[in-house]
Scaffold this active site. Structure first.
Site, PDB file in Angstrom:
ATOM      1  N   TYR A  41      42.600  11.006 -10.266  1.00  0.00           N
ATOM      2  CA  TYR A  41      41.819  10.199  -9.317  1.00  0.00           C
ATOM      3  C   TYR A  41      42.743   9.258  -8.540  1.00  0.00           C
ATOM      4  O   TYR A  41      42.674   9.174  -7.304  1.00  0.00           O
ATOM      5  CB  TYR A  41      40.735   9.401 -10.045  1.00  0.00           C
ATOM      6  N   THR A  61      27.571   2.423  -8.389  1.00  0.00           N
ATOM      7  CA  THR A  61      27.030   3.574  -7.653  1.00  0.00           C
ATOM      8  C   THR A  61      26.946   4.758  -8.617  1.00  0.00           C
ATOM      9  O   THR A  61      27.205   4.609  -9.812  1.00  0.00           O
ATOM     10  CB  THR A  61      27.967   3.961  -6.484  1.00  0.00           C
TER      11      THR A  61
HETATM   12  N1  LIG Z   1      32.002   2.624  -6.432  1.00  0.00           N
HETATM   13  C1  LIG Z   1      33.201   2.104  -6.588  1.00  0.00           C
HETATM   14  O1  LIG Z   1      33.392   1.123  -7.335  1.00  0.00           O
HETATM   15  C2  LIG Z   1      34.365   2.675  -5.860  1.00  0.00           C
HETATM   16  C3  LIG Z   1      35.621   2.097  -6.066  1.00  0.00           C
HETATM   17  C4  LIG Z   1      36.695   2.588  -5.366  1.00  0.00           C
HETATM   18  C5  LIG Z   1      36.545   3.622  -4.468  1.00  0.00           C
HETATM   19  N2  LIG Z   1      35.317   4.192  -4.298  1.00  0.00           N
HETATM   20  C6  LIG Z   1      35.199   5.296  -3.342  1.00  0.00           C
HETATM   21  O2  LIG Z   1      34.052   5.114  -2.547  1.00  0.00           O
HETATM   22  C7  LIG Z   1      33.604   6.392  -2.068  1.00  0.00           C
HETATM   23  C8  LIG Z   1      32.099   6.508  -2.240  1.00  0.00           C
HETATM   24  O3  LIG Z   1      31.808   6.468  -3.611  1.00  0.00           O
HETATM   25  P1  LIG Z   1      30.480   5.806  -4.205  1.00  0.00           P
HETATM   26  O4  LIG Z   1      30.918   4.747  -5.135  1.00  0.00           O
HETATM   27  O5  LIG Z   1      29.523   5.499  -3.141  1.00  0.00           O
HETATM   28  O6  LIG Z   1      29.969   7.021  -5.131  1.00  0.00           O
HETATM   29  P2  LIG Z   1      28.665   7.932  -5.108  1.00  0.00           P
HETATM   30  O7  LIG Z   1      27.448   7.107  -5.089  1.00  0.00           O
HETATM   31  O8  LIG Z   1      28.849   8.896  -6.234  1.00  0.00           O
HETATM   32  O9  LIG Z   1      28.799   8.691  -3.731  1.00  0.00           O
HETATM   33  C9  LIG Z   1      29.761   9.694  -3.547  1.00  0.00           C
HETATM   34  C10 LIG Z   1      29.313  10.585  -2.438  1.00  0.00           C
HETATM   35  O10 LIG Z   1      30.297  11.630  -2.279  1.00  0.00           O
HETATM   36  C11 LIG Z   1      29.608  12.863  -2.260  1.00  0.00           C
HETATM   37  N3  LIG Z   1      30.411  13.990  -2.714  1.00  0.00           N
HETATM   38  C12 LIG Z   1      30.943  14.190  -3.939  1.00  0.00           C
HETATM   39  N4  LIG Z   1      31.553  15.383  -3.975  1.00  0.00           N
HETATM   40  C13 LIG Z   1      31.409  15.935  -2.751  1.00  0.00           C
HETATM   41  C14 LIG Z   1      31.800  17.156  -2.180  1.00  0.00           C
HETATM   42  N5  LIG Z   1      32.455  18.101  -2.873  1.00  0.00           N
HETATM   43  N6  LIG Z   1      31.479  17.420  -0.895  1.00  0.00           N
HETATM   44  C15 LIG Z   1      30.792  16.502  -0.163  1.00  0.00           C
HETATM   45  N7  LIG Z   1      30.372  15.334  -0.664  1.00  0.00           N
HETATM   46  C16 LIG Z   1      30.684  15.057  -1.945  1.00  0.00           C
HETATM   47  C17 LIG Z   1      28.436  12.641  -3.203  1.00  0.00           C
HETATM   48  O11 LIG Z   1      27.489  13.663  -3.037  1.00  0.00           O
HETATM   49  P3  LIG Z   1      26.465  14.060  -4.236  1.00  0.00           P
HETATM   50  O12 LIG Z   1      25.331  13.113  -4.138  1.00  0.00           O
HETATM   51  O13 LIG Z   1      26.115  15.474  -3.927  1.00  0.00           O
HETATM   52  O14 LIG Z   1      27.226  13.926  -5.527  1.00  0.00           O
HETATM   53  C18 LIG Z   1      27.985  11.290  -2.728  1.00  0.00           C
HETATM   54  O15 LIG Z   1      27.257  11.385  -1.542  1.00  0.00           O
HETATM   55  C19 LIG Z   1      34.416   7.430  -2.843  1.00  0.00           C
HETATM   56  O16 LIG Z   1      35.445   7.923  -2.022  1.00  0.00           O
HETATM   57  C20 LIG Z   1      34.995   6.641  -3.989  1.00  0.00           C
HETATM   58  O17 LIG Z   1      36.213   7.189  -4.463  1.00  0.00           O
HETATM   59  C21 LIG Z   1      34.223   3.743  -4.964  1.00  0.00           C
END
Ligand SMILES: NC(=O)c1ccc[n+]([C@@H]2O[C@H](COP(=O)([O-])OP(=O)(O)OC[C@H]3O[C@@H](n4cnc5c(N)ncnc54)[C@H](OP(=O)(O)O)[C@@H]3O)[C@@H](O)[C@H]2O)c1
Length: 316
Positions: free
Chosen positions: A181, A218
């Site tokens: 990751y 999330t």
């Molecule tokens: N939350 C945190 O604390 C945090 C911290 C650092 C960075 N981030 C980054 O923030 C971004 C958003 O994450 P989030 O926290 O909002 O998580 P999330 O709620 O799990 O959202 C992730 C999104 O990415 C989509 N996704 C996953 N695999 C995919 C694929 N193969 N093709 C297209 N879409 C795909 C998911 O779709 P599905 O609904 O189909 O799974 C979902 O819409 C990510 O890049 C993550 O690495 C988050």
């Protein structure tokens, strides 16, 4: 940057602007899509299934009845799907039609090493290879004018990442969080900064910015099952996390604020950049290593089969 905490209310009007955002059906991507739609942007919202995209559109319209949101299909873990979405976009919105592209979608800490249909490690493919290819394929559709942006969502996990060209696909060893990751998210940050350097060299008015949400609750944490990670999250969550709407603010600042600068990277301003209003984020030396960035760019073109030459597009 101004000293007043930046909030979504500071997003300028997005009327007349067209946006593609990946991962807009969940978490911070959903809130970023919602706020951009609220400000009048037309939002193209591709998700992994029609049902997920339609549901996200419905939830946005519940809050913004006249929102212009278009559902679509995209699986970033499949290069064929990335190409299909880019073709769909180019057919539907021919020419220079895109104002903002946000690489937001991601997966984190899959417990066991998984390979995609293309044979790549799933986190590296979803978080980095797919977004690189998608940005390159959508690039001809970006308007070559001031205001056009590409935003890439990284993570503070990038600070712990290492690009290991002998283990890009975790083929030698697999460490879910701090290996695969973190590497994929460092690659995102390197990409965002390398893209800006190339845009600057090509004298393009398009800018590349990046953001990280700190620690936002999330669906991202759903996969995490390592004992130490679970313990860390149980301790950190009550005090040091924010909700998905708060986690979307650095992305929104990077995407829409006039305060964002070319190549700028934004994250929460609180303790260890975990929560709080967005400010410029810390960047590690690896993310600024231009030799590493050029090598990674070439390797990524090889792995994706997509050549990404920003100088092919000239300012109007
Ligand atoms: N939350 C945190 O604390 C945090 C911290 C650092 C960075 N981030 C980054 O923030 C971004 C958003 O994450 P989030 O926290 O909002 O998580 P999330 O709620 O799990 O959202 C992730 C999104 O990415 C989509 N996704 C996953 N695999 C995919 C694929 N193969 N093709 C297209 N879409 C795909 C998911 O779709 P599905 O609904 O189909 O799974 C979902 O819409 C990510 O890049 C993550 O690495 C988050």
């Amino acid at each position: 940057m101004s000293k007043t905490p930046w909030t979504a209310s500071q997003i300028p009007s997005q009327a007349g602007r067209r946006v593609v955002i990946t991962g807009g059906n969940s978490g911070i991507g959903f809130h970023a899509a919602l706020e951009l739609a609220r400000r009048g942007a037309e939002v193209i919202l591709p998700a992994r299934s029609e049902a997920k995209a339609d549901d996200a559109v419905r939830r946005i319209r519940q809050q913004v009845p006249d929102a212009k949101v278009l559902p679509a299909i995209l699986d970033l873990a499949s290069l064929a799907s990335v190409r299909a979405f880019a073709s769909f976009y180019a057919e539907r919105f021919a020419g220079a039609s895109l104002d903002l592209h946000i690489n937001n979608a991601g997966v984190m800490a899959l417990p066991t090493r998984e390979l995609t249909v293309d044979g790549y490690e799933r986190q590296f493919a979803t978080n980095y290879l797919g977004p690189f290819a998608l940005t390159a394929l959508l690039f001809p559709n970006l308007k070559a004018q001031a205001g056009t942006r590409v935003v890439t969502v990284a993570s503070s996990a990038a600070n712990f990442g290492k690009i290991d060209f002998n283990n890009l696909q975790s083929e030698a060893s697999y460490s879910p969080m701090w290996g695969a990751y973190a590497q994929s998210k460092l690659a995102d940050l390197i990409f965002a900064r390398a893209l800006q350097r190339r845009l600057t060299a090509a004298r393009s008015p398009i800018i590349s910015t990046s953001a990280h949400p700190g620690y936002a609750i999330t669906n991202l944490q759903a996969n995490t099952n390592g004992f130490i990670l679970k313990l860390m999250m149980a301790i950190l969550s009550p005090l040091l996390s924010q909700d998905a709407a708060g986690g979307a603010l650095p992305t929104l600042l990077a995407a829409a604020s006039p305060e964002a600068t070319p190549g700028g990277y934004y994250g929460p301003g609180g303790f260890q950049e975990l929560k709080g209003p967005p400010v410029p984020a810390k960047i590690t030396p690896a993310a600024n290593d231009t030799v590493l960035a050029d090598r990674l760019w070439s390797a990524t073109e090889q792995l994706t089969g997509v050549k990404f030459d920003v100088s092919a597009i000239r300012p109007l």
